[in-house]
Design a protein around this motif. Sequence first.
Motif, PDB file in Angstrom:
ATOM      1  N   SER A 149     -16.101  21.039   8.227  1.00 31.90           N
ATOM      2  CA  SER A 149     -16.124  21.137   6.766  1.00 31.90           C
ATOM      3  C   SER A 149     -14.824  21.709   6.224  1.00 31.90           C
ATOM      4  CB  SER A 149     -17.307  22.005   6.315  1.00 31.90           C
ATOM      5  OG  SER A 149     -17.129  23.364   6.703  1.00 31.90           O
ATOM      6  N   ARG A 150     -14.228  22.647   6.995  1.00 29.40           N
ATOM      7  CA  ARG A 150     -12.963  23.251   6.559  1.00 29.40           C
ATOM      8  C   ARG A 150     -11.805  22.270   6.652  1.00 29.40           C
ATOM      9  NH1 ARG A 150     -11.533  28.239   4.656  1.00 29.40           N
ATOM     10  NH2 ARG A 150     -10.055  28.546   6.327  1.00 29.40           N
ATOM     11  N   SER A 151     -11.906  21.328   7.598  1.00 27.63           N
ATOM     12  CA  SER A 151     -10.802  20.378   7.783  1.00 27.63           C
ATOM     13  C   SER A 151     -10.801  19.290   6.718  1.00 27.63           C
ATOM     14  CB  SER A 151     -10.890  19.734   9.177  1.00 27.63           C
ATOM     15  OG  SER A 151     -12.045  18.925   9.280  1.00 27.63           O
ATOM     16  N   SER A 152     -11.877  19.187   5.970  1.00 24.63           N
ATOM     17  CA  SER A 152     -11.973  18.135   4.953  1.00 24.63           C
ATOM     18  C   SER A 152     -11.299  18.591   3.653  1.00 24.63           C
ATOM     19  CB  SER A 152     -13.450  17.783   4.706  1.00 24.63           C
ATOM     20  OG  SER A 152     -14.061  17.366   5.895  1.00 24.63           O
ATOM     21  N   LEU A 153      -9.973  18.756   3.723  1.00 28.62           N
ATOM     22  CA  LEU A 153      -9.227  19.191   2.545  1.00 28.62           C
ATOM     23  C   LEU A 153      -8.975  18.041   1.583  1.00 28.62           C
ATOM     24  CD1 LEU A 153      -6.467  21.328   4.319  1.00 28.62           C
ATOM     25  CD2 LEU A 153      -8.556  22.159   3.236  1.00 28.62           C
ATOM     26  N   TYR A 154      -9.130  16.829   2.086  1.00 28.93           N
ATOM     27  CA  TYR A 154      -8.723  15.665   1.305  1.00 28.93           C
ATOM     28  C   TYR A 154      -9.922  14.748   1.044  1.00 28.93           C
ATOM     29  CZ  TYR A 154      -4.852  17.273   4.261  1.00 28.93           C
ATOM     30  OH  TYR A 154      -3.973  18.038   4.959  1.00 28.93           O
ATOM     31  N   GLN A 155      -9.935  14.202  -0.146  1.00 25.55           N
ATOM     32  CA  GLN A 155     -10.869  13.117  -0.452  1.00 25.55           C
ATOM     33  C   GLN A 155     -10.126  11.816  -0.154  1.00 25.55           C
ATOM     34  OE1 GLN A 155     -12.200  13.579  -4.487  1.00 25.55           O
ATOM     35  NE2 GLN A 155     -12.761  15.737  -4.180  1.00 25.55           N
ATOM     36  N   LEU A 156     -10.597  11.078   0.848  1.00 25.75           N
ATOM     37  CA  LEU A 156      -9.834   9.951   1.373  1.00 25.75           C
ATOM     38  C   LEU A 156     -10.504   8.621   1.057  1.00 25.75           C
ATOM     39  CD1 LEU A 156      -9.017  11.441   4.904  1.00 25.75           C
ATOM     40  CD2 LEU A 156      -7.573  11.488   2.858  1.00 25.75           C
ATOM     41  N   SER A 157      -9.671   7.602   0.948  1.00 22.97           N
ATOM     42  CA  SER A 157     -10.156   6.222   0.829  1.00 22.97           C
ATOM     43  C   SER A 157      -9.257   5.348   1.691  1.00 22.97           C
ATOM     44  CB  SER A 157     -10.122   5.759  -0.629  1.00 22.97           C
ATOM     45  OG  SER A 157      -8.788   5.723  -1.117  1.00 22.97           O
ATOM     46  N   ASP A 158      -9.662   4.104   1.894  1.00 24.45           N
ATOM     47  CA  ASP A 158      -8.857   3.189   2.697  1.00 24.45           C
ATOM     48  C   ASP A 158      -7.483   2.994   2.068  1.00 24.45           C
ATOM     49  OD1 ASP A 158     -10.907   2.906   4.490  1.00 24.45           O
ATOM     50  OD2 ASP A 158     -11.694   1.078   3.557  1.00 24.45           O
ATOM     51  N   SER A 159      -6.475   2.945   2.931  1.00 27.73           N
ATOM     52  CA  SER A 159      -5.104   2.802   2.441  1.00 27.73           C
ATOM     53  C   SER A 159      -4.805   1.352   2.068  1.00 27.73           C
ATOM     54  CB  SER A 159      -4.124   3.271   3.520  1.00 27.73           C
ATOM     55  OG  SER A 159      -2.787   3.010   3.126  1.00 27.73           O
ATOM     56  N   ASP A 160      -4.043   1.181   0.993  1.00 24.00           N
ATOM     57  CA  ASP A 160      -3.574  -0.155   0.615  1.00 24.00           C
ATOM     58  C   ASP A 160      -2.196  -0.429   1.197  1.00 24.00           C
ATOM     59  OD1 ASP A 160      -2.259   1.708  -0.870  1.00 24.00           O
ATOM     60  OD2 ASP A 160      -2.417   0.647  -2.785  1.00 24.00           O
ATOM     61  N   LYS A 161      -1.721   0.492   2.089  1.00 28.51           N
ATOM     62  CA  LYS A 161      -0.426   0.332   2.740  1.00 28.51           C
ATOM     63  C   LYS A 161      -0.600   0.421   4.249  1.00 28.51           C
ATOM     64  CE  LYS A 161       2.444   2.288  -0.985  1.00 28.51           C
ATOM     65  NZ  LYS A 161       3.134   1.038  -1.324  1.00 28.51           N
ATOM     66  N   THR A 162       0.224  -0.315   4.973  1.00 33.04           N
ATOM     67  CA  THR A 162       0.297  -0.185   6.421  1.00 33.04           C
ATOM     68  C   THR A 162       1.387   0.815   6.760  1.00 33.04           C
ATOM     69  OG1 THR A 162       1.941  -1.947   6.623  1.00 33.04           O
ATOM     70  CG2 THR A 162      -0.412  -2.577   6.704  1.00 33.04           C
ATOM     71  N   LEU A 163       1.441   1.218   8.026  1.00 32.06           N
ATOM     72  CA  LEU A 163       2.514   2.134   8.433  1.00 32.06           C
ATOM     73  C   LEU A 163       3.862   1.473   8.219  1.00 32.06           C
ATOM     74  CD1 LEU A 163       3.465   4.782   9.697  1.00 32.06           C
ATOM     75  CD2 LEU A 163       3.263   3.694  11.950  1.00 32.06           C
ATOM     76  N   ASN A 164       3.988   0.173   8.563  1.00 33.66           N
ATOM     77  CA  ASN A 164       5.262  -0.527   8.378  1.00 33.66           C
ATOM     78  C   ASN A 164       5.666  -0.546   6.911  1.00 33.66           C
ATOM     79  OD1 ASN A 164       5.551  -1.054  11.092  1.00 33.66           O
ATOM     80  ND2 ASN A 164       4.548  -3.057  10.999  1.00 33.66           N
ATOM     81  N   GLY A 165       4.674  -0.770   6.038  1.00 32.75           N
ATOM     82  CA  GLY A 165       4.973  -0.783   4.610  1.00 32.75           C
ATOM     83  C   GLY A 165       5.422   0.567   4.111  1.00 32.75           C
TER      84      GLY A 165
END
Length: 548
Positions: free
Chosen positions: A301-317
């Motif tokens: 629970s402590r590690s959940s600092l971020y509200q996350l969603s799927d990325s619209d970018k790739t690592l290359n992008g």
Amino acid sequence: MFLKILILILFITSSSVSVCFCATIHLKDGKKVEGEIIERNVDFIKANIHGVLLTYYLDDIDYVEGSTEQDIGHYTDISQRSVSSSSTMKQASFSQREMREIEEAIAVVLDYWRIDNIEQGLAILQEKYTQYPNHPEINYWLGEYCYNKKRYLDATKYFSDAINIMLANPEIIGRQTLNNDLSKIHYRLVDCYNEIGQQKYFSEELCLRIMYHLEKTFELSSEIAQDQQYLEFLRKTIGHYDAAELGVRVLERGESQKEMMKQLISGEDTELILLYDGISQDEKLKYKNKAVKRLENYDLSRSSLYQLSDSDKTLNGLVKTCNDDMGRIQTIHYKKVSGSTSETLEEAYYKSPFYLKTITRRAISIFTENKLYMVDGRTNKVDDPYDMQPGAVDYLMSLRKLDIEGYIESRKLRLSGIKRIENIPEELKDLYTEHNSSLYLVTANYNETQEDNWPPIVRIEFLIDTKFNLIVMEREYWRGVFGSGRKEDLATETVIKSVQEVEGLHFPLRGKRKGFIQDTAHLTQDWQIEIVSLNDYIDDGIFDVKEH
């Protein structure tokens, strides 16, 4: 008391302890234990049970198989003794007159204690204990007396007896206050066992008892079950248990640790003695597993600092966006200055594509022609160069601009994922006043097989702003310290507090790096970035090692 630095001392259990005889101890609650009888007197016997020295009061014992009457003493007259035992506590019944008598006596005791007439109050308690050994409040207040006199081992007996009587006879206390009273006494036992550990050392059995009673406290007082102070104390105890399980004597730093070291050196008896508590090993292990699970859920629970969603970018992008921004920097000269003292911490010159010179108080580093040279800042001595590929050099790391792909590859990291961040983490509230849709989380892990790497990094988190093209926050996690109760620790965190724009490019203006563990605490500092020049001419001689 909770936050103490632990040290671990390896020990070898001595095989030279004199043993009276081996026997099976039959207890009145039906249990039996086998071990070596080490010591006896008119009140109790001490036995070595599977390497743990335990004390059993004669009240608890039905008979001892394998002994003679001369070996262990007479058990026929122990029913006349006034000392009670947690393992024999069953039903207790008191008339209304007896209840009033006990209540009035306890009130007088507390009045004496308020005016510091402790011994007079104790005399009354002892008299009532002789008459009513199975009354929970009498046991509780005797436990409190022993606790305040730092007689923690004796206190554990009275507190344990009070709990057992209350559970068997809830009507004595009243069901409405039962849980609150039980919670308080369970935590007193946590405190007693912890104090015993600080006076001696933390064994497996001692840690199991602490975890058992702390988990019981959490069950009865849910409001503290998520309190960070209590949970970090639980973590410390789990860490002690992990170390003790490997044959380590765990001492906590302080005066008691110094005293224990003297005893170890002098060869004095340092055995940890605990009274039999009537709680089965299976039950303690069950609650130990509950404690571990509780801590895992808490860390998650402590590690959940971020509200996350799927990325619209790739690592290359993402890499391409950052590299395009870096490509606009042909040369740069900047200084990193202490935010508190204005001292220059670092001065750097960069010339595209692969030239870098960094100057600190202790050393000068020069990267040129795929070689990294280190120059001693005091003697100007140049060490033999290291062969390095450009991707392994953190050209603009202090400016929070980084070739992420090269960084991950050169350090043998494994990309774990890219996510879009939908909230503003608390650490970035100085930088953002409202949600920033250009914030991404890139997580990279070290391969699990790399056990010997130093620093022992297991995971790195990069928070990248694609509008600024900056790493606005970086978190580095290290393997948990042995005996700490953690699988990993947040070691360092670097955060940008404000941004400056120079010729259409964004750079940090103010930031902070913080070290969270002992090995990184010295890295904590506030800093500022001064851009001396951008895309101005820099002579190649700046990067000439021969100048040194």
